[in-house]
Design an enzyme around this catalytic site. Structure first.
Site, short mmCIF file in Angstrom:
data_model
loop_
_atom_site.label_atom_id
_atom_site.label_comp_id
_atom_site.label_asym_id
_atom_site.label_seq_id
_atom_site.Cartn_x
_atom_site.Cartn_y
_atom_site.Cartn_z
N LYS A 75 95.30 -33.71 41.87
CA LYS A 75 96.36 -34.50 41.25
C LYS A 75 97.50 -33.61 40.74
O LYS A 75 98.09 -32.88 41.50
CB LYS A 75 95.77 -35.39 40.16
N ASP A 122 87.03 -35.41 31.15
CA ASP A 122 87.85 -35.38 32.36
C ASP A 122 89.30 -35.53 31.93
O ASP A 122 89.72 -36.58 31.45
CB ASP A 122 87.41 -36.54 33.28
N1 PLP Z 1 88.78 -37.96 37.75
C1 PLP Z 1 89.82 -38.82 37.71
C2 PLP Z 1 90.32 -39.30 36.39
C3 PLP Z 1 90.40 -39.28 38.89
O1 PLP Z 1 91.42 -40.16 38.84
C4 PLP Z 1 89.89 -38.80 40.13
C5 PLP Z 1 90.47 -39.27 41.40
O2 PLP Z 1 91.33 -40.12 41.43
C6 PLP Z 1 88.82 -37.91 40.12
C7 PLP Z 1 88.29 -37.50 38.92
C8 PLP Z 1 88.21 -37.41 41.40
O3 PLP Z 1 89.02 -36.47 41.99
P1 PLP Z 1 88.93 -36.11 43.56
O4 PLP Z 1 89.52 -37.25 44.29
O5 PLP Z 1 89.69 -34.83 43.65
O6 PLP Z 1 87.47 -35.96 43.88
#
Ligand code: PLP
Length: 392
Positions: free
Chosen positions: A207, A182
């Site tokens: 983000k 990720d």
């Molecule tokens: N991965 C990370 C590192 C995050 O900080 C977030 C959300 O803050 C996500 C995944 C999940 O993203 P989403 O809110 O678009 O589902």
């Protein structure tokens, strides 16, 4: 043949072949299905013998443009645009486990909902989950035998740990596991995990990529090896992004490198200033020479930008004091997200890591006095002045 109003209402003006013009941005294709030249072509497209569009859960031209864009940014083979970052995390794990042992080894420093999807979605389905300090390669080597998937974040949420992606990739592959990273916090400006051996990269498009606080989306970028399985699972269960969001994400991405450059520079200035502020106990920022992963950071991150998140602990502050600090901010926005053009603070205890069991939260190092700042594109002086007046 004259048509009555009921027929005209459904057919008139619609389904035109585009002319010779090319719009300068990809249009928002809202159609849920697409017409081929004839039924034989539809048969070939549906059978994936030739490229084309048949049904929007499989493919959509707006999504395809976004997918091509992010694939290019990450130097991948292909991508799948998803309805949220968590949908992307979930389908990447499902893809990894599809023909592999049902065990996930996950970094213990990750976003709270990633803990949630493993503990509350995959575990009840019979998937074993093992949490590991991803920066401790001996611990990773001990955990990976029998794993089908290894999962980590490039820069972890919220404590900004940076694991050795290339070394973890070697360990994961030696054990036959698929390696998912990720990279939401780092973005392809800082690091491209596929080039370091990852099999799939995940982003919360919500983000930095989209960047304006008006899109919820995610994406998985894959190597050739896993791409067909990823799309096969997506066709079956349909976690796809809507075309409006795809359009906004593409528009955002055009300025993403410019925003990221400025946001990283702002974060660096803020981290340096906060480290000297007597109200601050500790600052977490990857450019800090005393960072626990400094050697990996020097090896894997570029010289300039080190991310646009600064996490810090406020001296002696309990939950009530932290809530007061957030309420006193006048410019910095207190909201449950990161990566937008405006600066944001998030208190992990009540939001991103709220549902993580307290013992696991303590192991992660998430204290009552810990807060995460996402630097925006405003003037660094103005952001700092606001933080300082709220801390005073
Ligand atoms: N991965 C990370 C590192 C995050 O900080 C977030 C959300 O803050 C996500 C995944 C999940 O993203 P989403 O809110 O678009 O589902």
């Amino acid at each position: 043949m004259a048509q009555d109003i009921f027929t005209k209402a459904v057919h008139a003006g619609d389904r035109k072949q585009p002319g010779t013009y090319i719009p300068v941005t990809t249009p928002i294709y809202t159609a849920s299905s697409f017409i081929c030249r004839d039924a034989a072509e539809l048969d070939r497209v549906a059978g994936r013998e030739e490229p084309g569009f048949s049904y929007a859960r499989y493919d959509n031209p707006t999504n395809a443009a976004l997918e091509e864009l992010v694939t290019a940014l990450e130097n991948g083979f292909g991508s799948l645009a998803c309805s949220s970052g968590m949908a992307a995390v979930q389908i990447a794990i499902a893809t990894a486990l599809n023909s592999r042992p049902k065990k996930v080894v996950c970094a213990d420093a990750v976003y709270g909902a990633t803990v949630g999807v493993l503990e509350r979605f995959f575990k009840p389905l019979g998937v074993a989950v093992e949490w590991v300090d991803i920066c401790d390669l001996d611990a990773v080597a001990k955990a990976v035998p029998g794993a089908g998937c290894v999962l980590m974040e490039t820069i972890s949420n919220p404590l900004l740990r940076v694991g050795a992606i290339d070394r973890v990739a070697e360990l994961a592959h030696a054990a036959g596991a698929c390696f998912v990273v990720d990279s939401t916090f780092a973005t392809p400006m800082l690091i491209r995990p596929l080039e370091l051996g990852a099999d799939m990269v995940v982003h919360s498009v919500t983000k930095y990529l989209a960047g304006h606080g008006d899109v919820l989306g995610g994406i998985v970028v894959s190597t050739k090896e896993h791409y067909e399985t990823l799309r096969m699972l997506s066709r079956a269960y349909g976690p796809v992004l809507g075309p409006f969001e795809s359009y906004l994400a593409m528009r955002g991405i055009k300025t993403f490198p410019l925003r990221m450059e400025r946001q990283c520079a702002n974060a660096c200035r803020i981290a340096t200033a906060l480290a000297q502020n007597p109200a601050i106990e500790r600052v977490y920022y990857p450019a800090d020479p005393a960072h626990p992963d400094a050697a990996t950071i020097r090896r894997l991150l570029p010289e300039g930008p080190h991310g646009a998140i600064v996490t810090f602990e406020v001296k002696g502050a309990d939950k009530a004091a932290m809530l007061r600090f957030m309420d006193r901010l006048k410019l910095v926005v207190s909201a449950t997200t990161l990566g937008d053009v405006q600066s944001l603070v998030l208190y992990p205890l009540i939001s991103s890591h709220r549902d993580v069991p307290p013992a696991q939260r303590a192991r992660m190092g998430i204290k009552e006095s810990l807060i995460r700042l996402s630097a925006g594109i405003e003037s660094a002086d103005d952001i700092l002045a606001d933080l300082e007046q709220a801390l005073a």
